[in-house]
Scaffold this motif. Structure first.
Motif, PDB file in Angstrom:
ATOM      1  N   GLY A  70      13.290 -33.785   1.883  1.00 57.48           N
ATOM      2  CA  GLY A  70      12.570 -33.121   2.964  1.00 57.48           C
ATOM      3  C   GLY A  70      13.162 -31.771   3.312  1.00 57.48           C
ATOM      4  N   GLY A  82       5.768 -25.327   7.832  1.00 57.38           N
ATOM      5  CA  GLY A  82       5.967 -26.764   7.945  1.00 57.38           C
ATOM      6  C   GLY A  82       6.061 -27.386   6.568  1.00 57.38           C
ATOM      7  N   PHE A  95      11.329 -42.023   9.152  1.00 58.08           N
ATOM      8  CA  PHE A  95      12.076 -40.818   8.793  1.00 58.08           C
ATOM      9  C   PHE A  95      13.379 -40.787   9.576  1.00 58.08           C
ATOM     10  CE2 PHE A  95       8.282 -39.804   6.795  1.00 58.08           C
ATOM     11  CZ  PHE A  95       8.338 -38.584   6.144  1.00 58.08           C
ATOM     12  N   MET A  97      16.958 -37.893  10.400  1.00 60.78           N
ATOM     13  CA  MET A  97      17.344 -36.475  10.398  1.00 60.78           C
ATOM     14  C   MET A  97      18.681 -36.219   9.691  1.00 60.78           C
ATOM     15  SD  MET A  97      14.908 -34.813  11.945  1.00 60.78           S
ATOM     16  CE  MET A  97      15.640 -33.310  12.576  1.00 60.78           C
ATOM     17  N   THR A 100      19.729 -32.771   8.310  1.00 58.93           N
ATOM     18  CA  THR A 100      18.731 -31.812   8.783  1.00 58.93           C
ATOM     19  C   THR A 100      19.341 -31.108   9.988  1.00 58.93           C
ATOM     20  OG1 THR A 100      16.968 -33.252   8.012  1.00 58.93           O
ATOM     21  CG2 THR A 100      16.338 -31.502   9.537  1.00 58.93           C
ATOM     22  N   LEU A 104      13.109 -31.219  14.804  1.00 55.28           N
ATOM     23  CA  LEU A 104      11.763 -31.241  14.220  1.00 55.28           C
ATOM     24  C   LEU A 104      10.813 -32.073  15.073  1.00 55.28           C
ATOM     25  CD1 LEU A 104      12.591 -31.971  10.461  1.00 55.28           C
ATOM     26  CD2 LEU A 104      11.882 -29.785  11.436  1.00 55.28           C
ATOM     27  N   ASP A 105       9.545 -31.712  15.025  1.00 55.04           N
ATOM     28  CA  ASP A 105       8.476 -32.591  15.464  1.00 55.04           C
ATOM     29  C   ASP A 105       7.930 -33.225  14.197  1.00 55.04           C
ATOM     30  OD1 ASP A 105       8.767 -31.826  18.106  1.00 55.04           O
ATOM     31  OD2 ASP A 105       7.036 -30.473  18.104  1.00 55.04           O
ATOM     32  N   ILE A 106       7.882 -34.551  14.187  1.00 53.20           N
ATOM     33  CA  ILE A 106       7.390 -35.290  13.025  1.00 53.20           C
ATOM     34  C   ILE A 106       6.027 -35.846  13.408  1.00 53.20           C
ATOM     35  CG2 ILE A 106       7.856 -37.187  11.420  1.00 53.20           C
ATOM     36  CD1 ILE A 106      10.862 -36.850  12.186  1.00 53.20           C
ATOM     37  N   GLU A 141       6.034 -32.056   9.150  1.00 53.64           N
ATOM     38  CA  GLU A 141       7.216 -31.697   9.927  1.00 53.64           C
ATOM     39  C   GLU A 141       7.132 -30.219  10.289  1.00 53.64           C
ATOM     40  OE1 GLU A 141      10.581 -34.849   8.366  1.00 53.64           O
ATOM     41  OE2 GLU A 141      10.618 -32.825   7.514  1.00 53.64           O
TER      42      GLU A 141
END
Length: 163
Positions: A70, A82, A95, A97, A100, A104-106, A141
């Motif tokens: 990702g 995105g 999911f 993170m 990462t 994020l907004d998933i 994302e």
């Protein structure tokens, strides 16, 4: 003679301990920066209408490697960018993170291309599983906080195309 032999053994033992206890400098593994690749576009429409809410440039995640990695190891994205994950079938997905570095907004999306659920402002480097709550086929994302800022809601629909 025994005293010299004992002294030599003790001296060797002390030398071995001194050299074996020496700490090696920690090696840092640097990951190569990954740049965004504009592979397509996604449009999000207002629930039950063809009114465009917003558009994003997207990168696709379809292979096992892409879906497992990702947006890991990246410093961030622009607000008009995105990543769209495309799974072979509709089912529950989770999911996290790990690796990462930015929130994020998933956005979880069903196979009929309607938004089914959200995980907003997922925290960087957190390994807690973030479930889709319902079976889904796609995940978008985007930068954390954008879903609320743009007024995205469950039932809004998407369309996407490849470049």
């Amino acid at each position: 003679m025994k005293t010299i032999y004992k002294s030599s053994v003790i001296l060797m033992a002390v030398a071995l301990l001194a050299f074996s206890c020496k700490e090696e400098p920690k090696k840092t593994i640097a990951t190569q920066s990954i740049d965004f690749t504009h592979e397509g576009d996604i449009t999000i429409f207002l629930n039950a209408s063809d009114t465009v809410k917003t558009k994003f440039n997207i990168e696709f995640a379809e292979t096992d490697y892409e879906t497992q990695t990702g947006l890991m190891y990246r410093k961030g994205m622009e607000d008009d960018q995105g990543m769209l994950f495309i799974f072979p079938d509709q089912r529950m997905h989770s999911f996290y993170m790990k690796n990462t570095e930015f929130p994020l907004d998933i956005i979880y999306i069903k196979d009929d291309l309607k938004i089914a659920s959200f995980q907003e402002n997922a925290q960087p480097l957190n390994e807690t599983g973030l479930s889709s709550q319902v079976p889904i086929k796609y995940v978008l994302e985007i930068n954390g906080g954008l879903a609320q800022e743009l007024g995205l809601s469950i039932g809004d629909s998407i369309s996407f195309s490849r470049k």
